[in-house]
Write an enzyme that holds these catalytic residues in place. Structure first.
Site, PDB file in Angstrom:
ATOM      1  N   ASP A 186     -10.078 -22.697  95.490  1.00 47.70           N
ATOM      2  CA  ASP A 186      -9.206 -21.536  95.343  1.00 47.70           C
ATOM      3  C   ASP A 186      -8.475 -21.327  96.665  1.00 47.70           C
ATOM      4  O   ASP A 186      -9.108 -21.228  97.732  1.00 47.70           O
ATOM      5  CB  ASP A 186     -10.017 -20.292  95.001  1.00 47.70           C
ATOM      6  N   ASP A 188      -8.285 -15.475  81.010  1.00 45.79           N
ATOM      7  CA  ASP A 188      -9.174 -14.741  81.907  1.00 45.79           C
ATOM      8  C   ASP A 188      -9.479 -13.395  81.259  1.00 45.79           C
ATOM      9  O   ASP A 188      -8.549 -12.633  80.937  1.00 45.79           O
ATOM     10  CB  ASP A 188      -8.506 -14.522  83.262  1.00 45.79           C
TER      11      ASP A 188
END
Length: 239
Positions: free
Chosen positions: A8, A129
């Site tokens: 990330d 998500d």
């Protein structure tokens, strides 16, 4: 089941967040390309990348870091975050990404997802998500009234390569994945589903694999914290 080590990216560094909160970032490596090489050397088949700044900005922000990673490895990589138009999709795939992940636009512009999946077969995934079962967009900052299975079904006939399903409440918290919800989503559609969020042990990976319906799992913090030995996990999943 494929294990996807996660990198990330925030401000050019490899970080992990807790529950998607940008101010909770922990820096694990200030050289993301070196981190990607380490994952590749351990034997991973894929690398999972997220442009965290891009997810909030709505455009690529960590492009230099992503390009450095692509230059450093000989494994396919997938990227999500800030990819919201056809020009950006084309640009990333031209630069060597194997797959782009479309999240916010899957809710706001589903036709773009369908057009991209037709234009680039096998190279477009949908990122779903969810917090409390409801889909969140724009770097998880905005919640919708759409459920994860409902959104997934909208792309059943679109030709997308995969669905990356993240349980936001589990992400970065090292509390284990939501196996039941992920398996239920995988059974609801014919699209391969990749689990993300909370994978913190070899037992978690084995539980996901044991469902028989989950195609992959993403893990980040557990690999950086050595809660999961990557080489051991890869061998166990192959076995």
């Amino acid at each position: 089941m494929i294990l996807y080590p996660a990198i990330d990216l925030k401000d050019g560094q490899a970080v992990r967040l807790v529950h998607g909160e940008m101010d909770s970032a922990t820096v694990f490596n200030d050289d993301p390309a070196a981190q990607a090489r380490a994952f590749a050397d351990a034997g991973c088949e894929w690398i999972h990348l997220v442009d965290l700044n891009g997810a909030f900005a709505g455009r690529p922000v960590n492009a230099a870091a992503v390009e450095a990673i692509l230059a450093a490895i000989d494994r396919p990589a997938q990227l999500g975050g800030g990819i919201r138009d056809m020009a950006t999709i084309e640009a990333w795939l031209r630069k060597g990404l194997a797959r782009v992940i479309l999240g916010t636009v899957a809710v706001e512009d589903p036709d773009l997802v369908r057009d991209a999946a037709r234009a680039f077969p096998g190279q477009v995934a949908v990122g779903i998500d969810a917090r409390g079962g409801r889909v969140a967009t724009k770097g998880w900052a905005e919640e919708t009234g759409v459920t994860a299975p409902d959104l997934a079904r909208r792309f059943e006939d679109a030709g997308v390569a995969a669905i990356v399903y993240t349980d936001i409440d589990r992400d970065g918290a090292m509390g284990g994945p939501n196996v039941d919800a992920t398996a239920a989503l995988a059974r609801a559609v014919d699209i391969p589903v990749i689990a993300s969020g909370g994978v913190s042990s070899l037992a978690d990976l084995q539980a996901l694999a044991a469902t028989g319906v989950i195609a992959g799992a993403i893990s980040g913090r557990a690999l950086y914290d050595d809660a999961i030995d990557l080489a051991e996990a890869l061998a166990a999943l192959k076995g």
